[in-house]
Scaffold this motif. Structure first.
Motif, PDB file in Angstrom:
ATOM      1  N   ARG A   1       0.875  -1.120  -0.106  1.00 33.52           N
ATOM      2  CA  ARG A   1       0.037   0.072   0.096  1.00 33.52           C
ATOM      3  C   ARG A   1       1.016   1.253   0.056  1.00 33.52           C
ATOM      4  O   ARG A   1       2.196   1.318   0.263  1.00 33.52           O
ATOM      5  CB  ARG A   1      -0.890  -0.115   1.341  1.00 33.52           C
ATOM      6  N   THR A   2       0.097   2.323  -0.199  1.00 35.85           N
ATOM      7  CA  THR A   2       1.020   3.764  -0.347  1.00 35.85           C
ATOM      8  C   THR A   2       0.267   4.521   0.722  1.00 35.85           C
ATOM      9  O   THR A   2      -0.956   4.764   0.568  1.00 35.85           O
ATOM     10  CB  THR A   2       0.902   4.310  -1.734  1.00 35.85           C
ATOM     11  N   LEU A   3       1.015   5.353   1.619  1.00 38.19           N
ATOM     12  CA  LEU A   3       0.448   6.169   2.615  1.00 38.19           C
ATOM     13  C   LEU A   3       0.990   7.539   2.274  1.00 38.19           C
ATOM     14  O   LEU A   3       2.020   7.737   1.660  1.00 38.19           O
ATOM     15  CB  LEU A   3       1.406   5.637   3.927  1.00 38.19           C
ATOM     16  N   ALA A   4       0.028   8.645   2.648  1.00 37.11           N
ATOM     17  CA  ALA A   4       0.389   9.736   2.768  1.00 37.11           C
ATOM     18  C   ALA A   4       0.622  10.366   4.157  1.00 37.11           C
ATOM     19  O   ALA A   4      -0.349   9.909   5.064  1.00 37.11           O
ATOM     20  CB  ALA A   4      -0.745  10.582   2.266  1.00 37.11           C
ATOM     21  N   ARG A   5       1.670  10.903   4.604  1.00 40.50           N
ATOM     22  CA  ARG A   5       1.760  11.598   5.892  1.00 40.50           C
ATOM     23  C   ARG A   5       1.884  12.819   5.897  1.00 40.50           C
ATOM     24  O   ARG A   5       2.631  13.616   4.982  1.00 40.50           O
ATOM     25  CB  ARG A   5       3.096  10.642   6.482  1.00 40.50           C
ATOM     26  N   TRP A   6       1.355  13.640   6.869  1.00 39.99           N
ATOM     27  CA  TRP A   6       1.349  15.065   7.029  1.00 39.99           C
ATOM     28  C   TRP A   6       1.519  15.347   8.464  1.00 39.99           C
ATOM     29  O   TRP A   6       1.030  14.731   9.418  1.00 39.99           O
ATOM     30  CB  TRP A   6       0.394  15.879   6.249  1.00 39.99           C
TER      31      TRP A   6
ATOM     32  N   HIS B   1      -0.224  12.818  11.067  1.00 40.29           N
ATOM     33  CA  HIS B   1      -1.412  12.111  10.288  1.00 40.29           C
ATOM     34  C   HIS B   1      -0.920  11.388   9.366  1.00 40.29           C
ATOM     35  O   HIS B   1      -0.018  11.664   8.829  1.00 40.29           O
ATOM     36  CB  HIS B   1      -2.460  13.130   9.957  1.00 40.29           C
ATOM     37  N   GLU B   2      -1.628  10.273   9.299  1.00 37.21           N
ATOM     38  CA  GLU B   2      -1.478   9.503   7.741  1.00 37.21           C
ATOM     39  C   GLU B   2      -2.748   8.723   7.419  1.00 37.21           C
ATOM     40  O   GLU B   2      -3.750   8.795   8.229  1.00 37.21           O
ATOM     41  CB  GLU B   2      -0.254   8.536   8.062  1.00 37.21           C
ATOM     42  N   ARG B   3      -2.684   8.555   6.068  1.00 33.23           N
ATOM     43  CA  ARG B   3      -3.849   7.625   5.518  1.00 33.23           C
ATOM     44  C   ARG B   3      -3.354   7.024   4.401  1.00 33.23           C
ATOM     45  O   ARG B   3      -2.441   7.544   3.661  1.00 33.23           O
ATOM     46  CB  ARG B   3      -5.303   8.723   5.411  1.00 33.23           C
ATOM     47  N   ARG B   4      -4.012   5.963   4.007  1.00 28.64           N
ATOM     48  CA  ARG B   4      -3.744   5.165   2.897  1.00 28.64           C
ATOM     49  C   ARG B   4      -4.420   6.001   1.706  1.00 28.64           C
ATOM     50  O   ARG B   4      -5.563   6.437   1.686  1.00 28.64           O
ATOM     51  CB  ARG B   4      -4.482   3.687   3.129  1.00 28.64           C
ATOM     52  N   LEU B   5      -3.568   5.909   0.616  1.00 35.99           N
ATOM     53  CA  LEU B   5      -4.191   6.419  -0.731  1.00 35.99           C
ATOM     54  C   LEU B   5      -4.938   5.596  -1.614  1.00 35.99           C
ATOM     55  O   LEU B   5      -4.429   4.310  -1.582  1.00 35.99           O
ATOM     56  CB  LEU B   5      -2.941   7.028  -1.342  1.00 35.99           C
TER      57      LEU B   5
END
Length: 130
Positions: A52-57, A64-68
């Motif tokens: 999977r690919t995650l976005a973090r900020w 925070h992070e969530r799956r794209l």
């Protein structure tokens, strides 16, 4: 029938057919924007993690992070830094676009129809000034 009377009749028809749906559509777009709240730009980092690919900020109260989704992965790629929008009320909510498509469509369609309706209204009032 004189040409000015024809312009008046056409203007009145255009005003009715455009203002009646235009104003509610414009209101609906505005209400969706108000309900959605403010969104702020923030730098996100896209990283691959297994399958999977995650976005973090970082925003608001911390990390925070969530799956794209698949579409987001295709748009951003599997790694790198990008700019996204984060909700001011809920910093854990992130989106890639500025406004949702439905909200944008309602606002644009409502604006165009309302402007055409106001132009038709002005044309229908033309005989009063001529």
């Amino acid at each position: 029938m004189e040409p000015i009377d024809a312009v008046e009749a056409i203007g009145e028809l255009v005003s009715w057919f455009c203002l009646v749906p235009g104003i509610p559509l414009l209101l609906a777009g505005w209400l969706l924007r108000v309900r959605d709240g403010a969104w702020e730009p923030v730098e996100i980092v896209v990283i691959p993690q297994g399958d999977r690919t995650l976005a973090r900020w970082y925003a608001g109260d911390g990390f925070h992070e969530r799956r794209l989704s698949r579409a987001e992965r295709m748009r951003l790629g599997t790694h790198g830094e990008h700019v996204a929008q984060v909700s001011a009320r809920h910093p854990g909510r992130m989106r890639l676009r500025d406004h949702p498509p439905l909200q944008r469509m309602l606002t644009v369609l409502g604006t165009v129809l309302t402007a055409a309706g106001l132009l038709g209204l002005a044309l229908s009032l033309l005989p009063l000034f001529a």
